[in-house]
Write a protein that holds these residues in place. Structure first.
Motif, PDB file in Angstrom:
ATOM      1  N   ILE A  62      -9.996  -0.408   3.035  1.00 29.75           N
ATOM      2  CA  ILE A  62      -9.963  -2.142   2.374  1.00 29.75           C
ATOM      3  C   ILE A  62     -11.326  -2.689   2.091  1.00 29.75           C
ATOM      4  N   ILE A 105      -3.586  -7.697   0.865  1.00 26.78           N
ATOM      5  CA  ILE A 105      -3.240  -6.348   0.902  1.00 26.78           C
ATOM      6  C   ILE A 105      -2.242  -6.136   2.249  1.00 26.78           C
ATOM      7  N   THR A 154       0.909  -1.302  -0.072  1.00 28.64           N
ATOM      8  CA  THR A 154      -0.020  -0.064  -0.026  1.00 28.64           C
ATOM      9  C   THR A 154       0.731   1.309  -0.035  1.00 28.64           C
ATOM     10  N   PHE A 206      -8.027   0.341  -4.300  1.00 29.10           N
ATOM     11  CA  PHE A 206      -8.484  -0.794  -3.974  1.00 29.10           C
ATOM     12  C   PHE A 206      -9.389  -1.400  -4.936  1.00 29.10           C
TER      13      PHE A 206
END
Length: 391
Positions: free
Chosen positions: A196, A128, A74, A114
């Protein structure tokens, strides 16, 4: 005769150097190569995922046969020019309220990232990783950068420069990074978790496919660290489900990249629903060698026979590999169905893939253009063929 600035095209397959910019096409796994890859997929026992941080990486990997994303970093999304100032405001904030204000501006950006990844993967698993690199890497370094952030935060540049000096580290790779960030500043993990889960709800609505969601906490050394961060993640998931009225299925696991985590994997597996071995950092922390600085002497080590091959290219079976093996065995002793993979660059090295097959990993994850190599190496390993490194 060519001069600086002239464009040339290199055909690596034919060994040709061509004048000018040649028309290019995206490579495809077709014809006889496609047939060979089909045979490889029938033979292999281990899955192949991709390390992908961008939609371009994800689309390329799907074309090459990736079965999901094994690592989405990320932080790579934070370095974009349109976001870095907001990230710096968040890091340099001395008060939680100011930090949360910056995070609220980052939230929609992360959520959009995302959503796009989830749409591309269409129900395939996506792992992730929460923010991992040292905060040190995001700090403004020049006077102009400090003044720019100070203007945005409406604060004194000198005060901000002092704050930046406080956060600077002598050895950042062993410093304030990984789960340590989420523990010290839980609001950062909360923002990422919300992005997310909200993205998963939206992507599911758009595609009709449930997202194969896996949230990974990096740099765990103790179960207590994972428990603290996991509690925040779970609470955020529950909040998003209440707000949206949608049920989400997800797993929370950890990246195993410290020797201590391998040794205490049985304890950590009480909380972790999956392991992903970060073999880049596990190699660094096992050898006590910085991958970024090792080029000055590793060549001499290989030449003198101290090392057979650079351990950052092909996994060191005797040392790092033994730790991975211990981690898998102890983790699965606690949780029999524990899903285990690796996501370091070793995931695209044939000899390392063979080792992962031997010790019973569920998947390897590698960079997009190494996906076909990993698929073939996994098949060769399953058929008992001798596999060597590509180095």
């Amino acid at each position: 005769t060519f001069k600086t600035g002239d464009v040339i095209t290199i055909d690596g397959s034919m060994g040709q150097v061509l004048a000018g910019r040649m028309p290019m096409i995206e490579p495809e796994l077709s014809g006889e190569f496609g047939t060979l890859m089909g045979w490889a997929d029938e033979a292999r026992k281990i899955g192949v995922r991709v390390n992908a941080d961008t939609p371009e990486d994800a689309r390329t990997a799907i074309k090459f046969g990736a079965e999901g994303i094994g690592l989405c970093r990320t932080e790579h999304m934070f370095f974009e020019e349109t976001r870095i100032r907001t990230v710096r405001e968040m890091i340099l904030a001395e008060e939680e309220q100011v930090r949360r204000a910056a995070l609220s501006r980052l939230l929609p950006m992360q959520r959009a990232d995302f959503i796009e990844l989830f749409e591309i993967m269409k129900g395939l698993p996506v792992t992730i990783r929460l923010l991992d690199p040292p905060l040190h890497e995001f700090l403004p370094h020049t006077t102009a950068e400090i003044e720019e952030v100070a203007r945005a935060m409406n604060t004194d540049p000198r005060r901000l420069a002092d704050r930046a000096r406080e956060l600077a580290e002598f050895n950042p790779m062993l410093g304030f990074r990984g789960c340590r960030i989420a523990i010290a500043y839980p609001e950062i993990a909360e923002m990422q978790a919300r992005a997310i889960f909200e993205a998963a709800v939206e992507a599911q609505k758009r595609t009709g496919e449930a997202v194969g969601l896996e949230v990974m906490v990096p740099l765990i050394a103790t179960k207590a660290e994972l428990d603290l961060v996991k509690a925040r993640i779970d609470a955020t998931a529950q909040a998003v489900m209440r707000e949206t009225g949608k049920k989400l299925t997800y797993q929370v696991g950890t990246m195993i990249e410290l020797p201590r985590a391998c040794l205490l994997a049985g304890d950590i597996a009480k909380s972790a629903e999956f392991f992903s071995f970060g073999t880049n950092d596990l190699t660094q922390t096992t050898y006590g060698i910085s991958r970024d600085d090792a080029a000055s002497f590793l060549g001499a080590y290989v030449a003198k026979g101290i090392l057979e091959i650079d351990p950052f290219i092909s996994l060191d079976r005797e040392g790092v590999g033994e730790l991975v093996k211990i981690g898998v065995e102890r983790g699965r002793k606690t949780r029999r169905d524990l899903k285990v993979g690796i996501c370091g660059e070793h995931g695209g090295d044939p000899a390392s893939v063979a080792f992962c097959h031997e010790i019973g990993l569920n998947y390897v994850s590698c960079s997009p253009y190494r996906v076909p190599i990993a698929r073939l190496a996994a098949a060769q390993a399953a058929l008992g063929k001798q596999v060597t490194s590509t180095a």
